[in-house]
Design an enzyme around this catalytic site. Structure first.
Site, short mmCIF file in Angstrom:
data_model
loop_
_atom_site.label_atom_id
_atom_site.label_comp_id
_atom_site.label_asym_id
_atom_site.label_seq_id
_atom_site.Cartn_x
_atom_site.Cartn_y
_atom_site.Cartn_z
N HIS A 81 0.83 -1.22 0.00
CA HIS A 81 0.00 0.00 0.00
C HIS A 81 0.86 1.27 0.00
CE1 HIS A 81 -3.89 -2.07 0.83
NE2 HIS A 81 -3.10 -2.95 1.40
N ASN A 154 -10.32 -2.82 2.53
CA ASN A 154 -10.03 -2.82 1.09
C ASN A 154 -11.31 -2.57 0.31
OD1 ASN A 154 -7.28 -3.32 1.17
ND2 ASN A 154 -7.47 -5.52 0.91
FE1 HDE Z 1 -2.41 -4.80 5.47
N1 HDE Z 1 -0.62 -3.98 5.94
N2 HDE Z 1 -1.75 -6.60 6.08
N3 HDE Z 1 -4.16 -5.70 4.86
N4 HDE Z 1 -3.10 -3.04 4.82
C1 HDE Z 1 -0.30 -2.69 5.79
O1 HDE Z 1 0.82 -1.37 7.37
C2 HDE Z 1 -0.63 -6.82 6.79
C3 HDE Z 1 -4.50 -6.99 5.00
C4 HDE Z 1 -4.35 -2.76 4.36
O2 HDE Z 1 -3.21 3.47 4.02
C5 HDE Z 1 1.04 -2.36 6.41
O3 HDE Z 1 1.16 0.83 7.70
C6 HDE Z 1 -0.54 -8.20 7.16
C7 HDE Z 1 -5.89 -7.19 4.77
C8 HDE Z 1 -4.44 -1.37 4.00
O4 HDE Z 1 -1.60 3.34 5.51
C9 HDE Z 1 1.46 -3.67 7.06
C10 HDE Z 1 -1.64 -8.81 6.64
C11 HDE Z 1 -6.39 -5.97 4.46
C12 HDE Z 1 -3.18 -0.83 4.27
C13 HDE Z 1 0.33 -4.59 6.68
C14 HDE Z 1 -2.40 -7.79 5.97
C15 HDE Z 1 -5.29 -5.03 4.52
C16 HDE Z 1 -2.38 -1.91 4.79
C17 HDE Z 1 2.02 -1.74 5.47
C18 HDE Z 1 -2.04 -10.27 6.71
C19 HDE Z 1 -7.83 -5.58 4.07
C20 HDE Z 1 -2.73 0.59 4.03
C21 HDE Z 1 2.14 -0.30 5.89
C22 HDE Z 1 -2.13 -10.79 8.02
C23 HDE Z 1 -8.80 -5.89 5.07
C24 HDE Z 1 -2.95 1.46 5.21
C25 HDE Z 1 1.33 -0.17 7.07
C26 HDE Z 1 -2.56 2.87 4.89
C27 HDE Z 1 -1.05 -1.75 5.20
C28 HDE Z 1 0.32 -5.86 7.07
C29 HDE Z 1 -3.59 -8.08 5.27
C30 HDE Z 1 -5.47 -3.65 4.22
C31 HDE Z 1 2.83 -4.18 6.69
C32 HDE Z 1 0.59 -8.83 7.96
C33 HDE Z 1 -6.66 -8.52 4.87
C34 HDE Z 1 -5.64 -0.65 3.45
O5 HDE Z 1 1.51 -3.55 8.46
#
Ligand code: HDE
Length: 699
Positions: A81, A154
């Site tokens: 993202h 999302n």
């Molecule tokens: Fe994320 N995800 N994610 N994700 N995600 C990040 O956090 C992560 C997942 C989502 O505009 C990171 O600050 C793991 C699902 C959005 O700043 C990080 C897993 C969904 C955003 C991270 C998921 C998301 C992130 C990277 C699996 C939808 C942007 C930078 C367990 C429901 C937020 C940050 C923004 C961002 C990890 C799965 C949505 C690395 C480990 C499912 C919208 O922490």
């Protein structure tokens, strides 16, 4: 060499060695430039040298500080993202949910809560293009009276994987391949589809990402989903399961793939510019917050596990109840300070909202805090204005890098015996209390049994699409798999599609020139009879009007003044924007001699920038534009992208030059046709053209 005396004696406004350029200097209301220490700067054009042509001196603290700071301007981009766009807004509760949750934000209808939203793509780096085929992040921070609530969702209601332990593998496979560093911001490559083909839990999401959901027309025209099942907790700790939905008042809309490809070249910032422009002119996008509420009995009877983030609950089974509205009405003042430094964390939930055991959510709660430390460099990222709660807060966390909220007083621990002066204390009545889950079990690595059904909902999604949308899914699979070099990977993906829908698999295989492989072997029997869910279609949930959309008028000198006026009036009455595209950026003079400034020259303003186009040209203008490749592309692309095209009679030669065979979507504007054209454009695209059933010539 200039003598020391002559340099010291120079007039304050003269620049030594600056080639005579003029620079504005401080005074008369213009602020004085200073160093970060507040020291006024006399010369910001020249470094301190030993003579005009001599070496630069280490003593030059202004140069040193300026370059030092510049060298450290970047912070690590988000590992996923990375490319995003944030805006401010307000959430208003429209219906109290006090009967199911004690969350303060849901107690009173009419309650307003400040919000910050960041939309993003997932796979591309920070500088990638907006129209990449990708899931969009829809992260919402709500600054509630009982602390920040981050709903980090999302634009698609399901996810690729079921267990957080797979996330690094999944993201590695999706992003650029490590040896070559490309392709970026696209999944059309071997590693991604290799991962998909070897992990059938991704198949439902694979169908979603090959649909038009991943090429939205605008952030304003997409849904948002919390994805996981969460819990609401009431005053006595009773739990109700909840799934969160954001529904755009603007209706859903996507582009077609060929358009996305061209948009990435024409305007890589298309989505962020769209939001910036819409908010800038007061056309504030709005979403309704909906909740699906259900209890343990429903969860037990549901054929899929509600803890499995690769599954959804159809709205037809559990209706979405609208409980609030979110209006985005303010752009950021500074992109870095707000959009880049905003730190979302799924673990940020106020009292009354709680987690379930969804193994993806559990992993996320760990990950987000960790990632903020890496990115923002200090545990004190909560001190940044965009991240700080708006409600009062008080704790004993202290010090660390860049702490700029530093508590006064002697006690920095608790319990303490300093009474009222001893700082904040816990509040068992108001404080956050977790759901008293009675969890017990054998320590093991595994998943719930129902997690193993990977195909039933993929099939349901596919069958819920309209034929045009099914065609787009087929074409997207064929496009992406054609970029996959290894045939065994292509075949393995098709083997999964065979379980989802045989006709889809056969059509994709045919487009690839691939012999049909053996179908994959599902770990659990596929539930074939799931009723289609029309709410999963984009076309079935489009807008009822042309509001918020853009009409591009390709105009020339001598353009019919009456038609221009009628079009503009009809479009603006509808709430749409009109932009003139002209042979030259200087604009045109219409048939009545009135000047119209152009927003774009035709060379820089292709029709992909618009939702519908009109050709308002004179005979000479049609000849001129017909000789310009960009103008012919303008018309041909609008037609190929199934857009409605309005035109005056004089534009016929231009249509011919562009190879357009007029159909029902090509509409005459003379004789008062403008209003009807704008009304027809509410349908956004003339889909029969794509199916080749467009009439009057298409049959
Ligand atoms: Fe994320 N995800 N994610 N994700 N995600 C990040 O956090 C992560 C997942 C989502 O505009 C990171 O600050 C793991 C699902 C959005 O700043 C990080 C897993 C969904 C955003 C991270 C998921 C998301 C992130 C990277 C699996 C939808 C942007 C930078 C367990 C429901 C937020 C940050 C923004 C961002 C990890 C799965 C949505 C690395 C480990 C499912 C919208 O922490």
């Amino acid at each position: 060499m200039a003598s020391k005396t002559s340099e010291t004696a120079r007039a304050p406004q003269t620049r030594i060695g600056d080639g005579g350029e003029t620079h504005q200097v401080a005074g008369n209301g213009v602020e004085t430039l200073t160093s970060a220490q507040g020291i006024p700067v006399a010369d910001d054009q020249n470094s301190l040298k030993l003579g005009r042509r001599g070496p630069t001196l280490l003593e030059d603290f202004h140069l040193r500080e300026k370059i030092f700071h510049f060298d450290h301007e970047r912070i690590p981009e988000r590992v996923v993202h990375a490319r995003g766009f944030g805006v401010h807004g307000t959430f208003e509760t429209t219906k109290s949910l006090a009967h199911v949750t004690r969350a303060d934000i849901f107690q009173r209808a009419g309650e307003k809560t400040e919000a910050f939203v960041r939309f993003s793509t997932v796979a591309g780096n920070k500088g990638s293009a907006d129209l990449a085929r990708d899931v969009r992040g829809f992260a919402v921070k709500l600054y509630t009276k009982e602390g920040n609530w981050d709903l980090v969702g999302n634009n698609i209601p399901v996810f690729f994987i079921q267990d957080a332990i797979k996330f690094p593998d999944f993201v590695h496979a999706a992003k650029q391949e490590p040896d070559r560093g490309f392709p970026q911001a696209q999944t059309a490559h071997d590693n991604f589809w290799d991962f998909i083909s070897l992990n059938p839990e991704t198949i439902n999401m694979a169908l979603w990402i090959m649909s038009d959901r991943t090429i939205p027309r605008s952030f304003r025209f997409m849904e948002g989903f919390g994805v996981h099942t969460f819990r609401f907790l009431d005053e006595v700790g009773r739990s109700t399961f909840v799934k969160f939905h954001w529904k755009p008042k603007q209706g859903l809309q996507s582009v077609v793939w060929n358009e996305a490809v061209k948009l990435n070249g024409a305007d890589p910032d298309f989505h962020r510019r769209d939001l910036w422009d819409a908010i800038g002119k007061g056309d504030f996008p709005e979403w309704e917050l909906g909740v699906q509420l259900f209890d343990q009995a429903f969860a037990d009877a549901f054929p899929f596990d509600v803890l499995d983030a690769t599954k959804l609950i159809p709205e037809e089974e559990v209706p979405v109840e609208i409980v609030g509205r979110l209006v985005l009405d303010r752009c950021v003042d500074n992109f870095f300070a707000e959009t880049e430094q905003v730190a979302f964390q799924t673990g940020n939930v106020p009292p009354g909202i709680d987690f379930t055991n969804d193994p993806l959510l559990q992993g996320r709660n760990f990950s987000y805090l960790d990632t903020q430390l890496k990115r923002l460099g200090s545990t004190n990222f909560t001190h940044l204005p965009v991240n700080a709660p708006r409600c009062p807060f008080a704790h004993f966390q202290q010090d660390g890098h860049m702490a700029f909220r530093n508590p006064k007083g002697r006690a920095n621990y608790e319990p303490n015996s300093w009474g009222a002066e001893g700082g904040p204390r816990e509040d068992p009545a108001r404080g956050f209390v977790s759901f008293a889950a009675d969890d017990a079990g054998t320590k093991l690595r595994g998943r719930g049994e129902l997690f193993a059904d990977h195909y039933s909902q993929a099939r349901q999604f596919y069958l819920s699409q309209q034929p045009v949308e099914q065609g787009h899914i087929r074409d997207a699979f064929a496009f992406e798999l054609a970029k996959v070099e290894r045939e065994d990977i292509r075949a393995r993906v098709v083997s999964h599609l065979l379980v989802v829908d045989e006709a889809l698999a056969a059509a994709v295989a045919d487009k690839l020139g691939l012999d049909l492989p053996e179908p994959a072997k599902p770990a659990r029997p596929v539930v074939n009879g799931l009723a289609p869910s029309p709410k999963l279609s984009i076309l079935g949930n489009g807008p009822a009007s042309f509001a918020g959309r853009k009409l591009g008028i390709l105009a020339s000198d001598g353009a019919d003044a009456g038609v221009l006026a009628a079009l503009t009036e009809a479009a603006e009455a509808e709430g749409a924007t009109v932009e003139i595209v002209a042979p030259k950026i200087g604009g045109i003079a219409d048939s009545a001699g009135a000047k119209h400034p152009a927003k774009q020259s035709v060379e820089g303003g292709p029709s992909v920038l618009f939702d519908a186009v009109a050709l308002v040209v004179s005979e000479a203008g049609a000849t001129l534009l017909g000789s310009m490749p960009a103008a012919r592309d303008f018309v041909a692309d609008a037609f190929a992208h199934m857009k409605f095209i309005g035109h005056v009679a004089a534009a016929r030669p231009l249509l011919d030059k562009a190879g357009v065979v007029p159909d029902d979507g090509v509409i005459a504007l003379d004789a008062g046709g403008a209003a009807g054209f704008v009304a027809t454009s509410r349908r956004l695209r003339h889909w029969p053209r794509e199916a080749g059933t467009s009439g009057p010539d298409g049959g």
